[in-house]
Structures are given as C-alpha cells and as structure tokens.
Design a protein around this motif. Structure first.
Motif, PDB file in Angstrom:
ATOM      1  N   GLU A  62       0.841  -1.207   0.000  1.00  0.00           N
ATOM      2  CA  GLU A  62       0.000   0.000   0.000  1.00  0.00           C
ATOM      3  C   GLU A  62       0.874   1.253   0.000  1.00  0.00           C
ATOM      4  OE1 GLU A  62      -2.833   0.515   3.248  1.00  0.00           O
ATOM      5  OE2 GLU A  62      -3.386   2.514   2.492  1.00  0.00           O
ATOM      6  N   SER A  86       2.199   2.056  -3.347  1.00  0.00           N
ATOM      7  CA  SER A  86       1.206   2.482  -4.336  1.00  0.00           C
ATOM      8  C   SER A  86       0.895   3.969  -4.187  1.00  0.00           C
ATOM      9  CB  SER A  86      -0.078   1.661  -4.179  1.00  0.00           C
ATOM     10  OG  SER A  86      -0.742   2.052  -2.975  1.00  0.00           O
ATOM     11  N   ARG A  87       1.391   4.573  -3.115  1.00  0.00           N
ATOM     12  CA  ARG A  87       1.133   5.998  -2.857  1.00  0.00           C
ATOM     13  C   ARG A  87       2.378   6.809  -3.213  1.00  0.00           C
ATOM     14  NH1 ARG A  87      -2.580   7.220   1.539  1.00  0.00           N
ATOM     15  NH2 ARG A  87      -3.981   5.471   1.938  1.00  0.00           N
ATOM     16  N   ASP A 145       2.639   9.487  -4.848  1.00  0.00           N
ATOM     17  CA  ASP A 145       2.482  10.947  -4.848  1.00  0.00           C
ATOM     18  C   ASP A 145       2.778  11.531  -3.464  1.00  0.00           C
ATOM     19  OD1 ASP A 145       0.291   9.270  -4.268  1.00  0.00           O
ATOM     20  OD2 ASP A 145      -1.039  11.028  -4.171  1.00  0.00           O
ATOM     21  N   GLN A 146       2.922  10.654  -2.468  1.00  0.00           N
ATOM     22  CA  GLN A 146       3.154  11.142  -1.113  1.00  0.00           C
ATOM     23  C   GLN A 146       4.638  11.096  -0.749  1.00  0.00           C
ATOM     24  OE1 GLN A 146      -1.137   9.311  -0.066  1.00  0.00           O
ATOM     25  NE2 GLN A 146       0.400   9.144   1.566  1.00  0.00           N
ATOM     26  N   HIS A 176       7.859  10.036   1.328  1.00  0.00           N
ATOM     27  CA  HIS A 176       8.299   8.827   2.015  1.00  0.00           C
ATOM     28  C   HIS A 176       9.612   9.086   2.739  1.00  0.00           C
ATOM     29  CE1 HIS A 176       5.669   5.776  -0.147  1.00  0.00           C
ATOM     30  NE2 HIS A 176       5.444   6.885  -0.838  1.00  0.00           N
ATOM     31  N   LEU A 192       1.647   5.281   8.117  1.00  0.00           N
ATOM     32  CA  LEU A 192       1.111   6.504   7.508  1.00  0.00           C
ATOM     33  C   LEU A 192       0.915   7.518   8.626  1.00  0.00           C
ATOM     34  CD1 LEU A 192      -0.041   7.879   4.955  1.00  0.00           C
ATOM     35  CD2 LEU A 192      -2.239   6.833   5.499  1.00  0.00           C
ATOM     36  N   HIS A 235       0.172  12.672   5.497  1.00  0.00           N
ATOM     37  CA  HIS A 235       0.523  11.867   4.320  1.00  0.00           C
ATOM     38  C   HIS A 235       1.997  11.521   4.213  1.00  0.00           C
ATOM     39  CE1 HIS A 235      -3.531  12.616   3.453  1.00  0.00           C
ATOM     40  NE2 HIS A 235      -3.362  13.858   3.041  1.00  0.00           N
ATOM     41  N   ILE A 289       4.836   9.032   4.730  1.00  0.00           N
ATOM     42  CA  ILE A 289       4.901   7.585   4.971  1.00  0.00           C
ATOM     43  C   ILE A 289       6.270   7.241   5.538  1.00  0.00           C
ATOM     44  CG2 ILE A 289       4.768   5.294   3.923  1.00  0.00           C
ATOM     45  CD1 ILE A 289       2.771   6.466   1.937  1.00  0.00           C
TER      46      ILE A 289
END
Ligand SMILES: O=c1[nH]cnc2c1ncn2[C@@H]1O[C@H](COP(=O)(O)OP(=O)(O)O)[C@@H](O)[C@H]1O
Ligand SMILES: [Mn+2]
Ligand SMILES: [Mn+2]
Ligand SMILES: [Mn+2]
Length: 202
Positions: free
Chosen positions: A10, A13-14, A16-17, A19, A95, A101, A103
């Motif tokens: 998961e 898959s994010r 755009d955020q 990390h 998260l 947002h 991660i």
C-alpha cells in the motif's frame, strides 16, 4: 503518535506522497559499564538538529529509487559510512497523521560490534551532516540502574515523529530488553517526564 500502520505494498502504491526511511542499527557487545554492568547490546540513535532524538535515515523518492537505495544514500550522508540495506532489513510502514501523508518506513539491522564502532568514528570524521542535520550519534542505554538511570531516563526525552514507538517495538521484537524490564522502564519514564516538567524555573 497518531496515524496507522500500512503494508509495504500500500505504501508503494502511494507514490504521490512523501516517504522517509529510518533504521535501527545494533550489535551484541560483551562490554560492561563501570566494569560490571553488562550492556549486552549497542543500539544507535541520533540527536537531530531540532533537539529531538530519532534514527538515522531520511526522505527518499520511491518514484526514482528503491526504498533501500534511498536509505543507503541517507546513511552515507548522516553516518559517513556505507551501510548496505536490503529488503530483508525492512520492518514496517506507517502513515503519519502529522505532517499529513508522510509515509514512514522502518528498518532494523544487526551488525558486528567492530563495524558499529567504525560507524561511530565515521559519523564524526566523515559524515557531511555531522554538526548540522545530525548533532551526534548516541547509544541507547538498555539497562535500568537501581535509581532508575538508564533506559527510563532515555525514554523520558523527546523523540521525533513515531521513533519512540519504533524503538520500543524493536527492543521487544529483537529481544534486546525483556518484556518485563521494558514495561517497567516505560512506566518509570512517564513518572520522570512529570518530574522534569514540574521543575520550578531557576
Ligand atoms: O527516526 C525516525 N522515525 C520516524 N520518523 C522520523 C524519524 N526521523 C525523522 N522522521 C520523520 O521523517 C521526516 C524526514 O526525516 P529526516 O528529518 O530524517 O529527513 P532528512 O534526513 O532527509 O532531512 C521528518 O520530518 C520526520 O517527520
Ligand atoms: Mn538526511
Ligand atoms: Mn535524517
Ligand atoms: Mn534528506
């Protein structure tokens, strides 16, 4: 810290955020404090530029690099040493609620005592971040002395983001501190925090 744990899938898959990856490096040791108290394990954290404790590591760009490559790059900057990190060292993803947002990926890796000592030396002599983003590496005292010194006082300090929870989870999972000693240290730390906060100003 508020937020929730998510799977690596998961998390990835994010894209755009933002990390970030951080790591707990540790080694077994036969060394003794005062020549009599076995320290058993050496666990590394760092004093950050903002005065908070946290783990080495930092922001990574999973759209351009693997999490592990990004973490290795951060470790080169902050420790001044090459630490090879693999997916086998991956622990969890979280998260965060604040900042929203972000991660947070967490890793742990066992190294030898001699490699750890080299990293401590390199962190001072070779790391570009030394004295700036990183004020210094620190070991985590895992013992509790009769007067409460050691792990309880360490836990009573202030930690960045969810790094305190990451530390506690790892100490338990890696069996670096017994569940009972850990529970008692956490309880003592709570009392100590109260003592520090209620100190009258001089
Ligand atoms: O040890 C940690 N565990 C969990 N989250 C952390 C830790 N250190 C920092 N963070 C969070 O990740 C963000 C980026 O980490 P860091 O400040 O290390 O980035 P940088 O090294 O790239 O400048 C921080 O703003 C903070 O929210
Ligand atoms: Mn960094
Ligand atoms: Mn960092
Ligand atoms: Mn960075």
């Amino acid at each position: 810290m508020a937020g929730r744990d998510i799977s690596r899938e998961e998390a990835l898959s994010r894209l755009d955020q933002k990390h970030a990856c951080h790591i707990l490096l540790y080694a077994d040791s036969k060394a003794k404090l005062f020549g009599k108290i076995p320290i058993k394990h050496i666990v590394l954290m760092q004093m950050r530029f903002d005065g908070l404790l946290g783990f080495p590591g930092g922001l990574v760009k999973p759209s351009e690099e693997s999490l592990e490559a990004g973490l290795s790059r951060e470790l080169q900057e902050e420790l001044g040493a090459a630490v090879s990190v693999s997916v086998n060292d991956y622990v969890s993803s979280h998260l965060a609620q604040s900042p929203p947002h972000l991660i947070l990926h967490f890793y742990s890796k066992k190294i030898t005592e001699s490699v750890l000592l080299e990293i401590e030396r390199a962190a001072v002599s070779n790391a570009v971040d030394h004295g700036f983003e990183v004020l210094g590496l620190t070991r985590v005292p895992l013992y509790t002395l009769r007067n409460g010194g050691g792990l309880p006082w360490f836990l009573s300090h202030s930690f960045i983001s969810n790094s305190r929870a990451q530390l506690l989870e790892a100490l338990r999972r890696l069996e670096l501190v017994s569940p009972q000693n850990l529970e008692e240290a956490v309880k003592k730390a709570e009392e100590m925090r109260h003592i520090v906060k209620s100190d009258p100003p001089h």
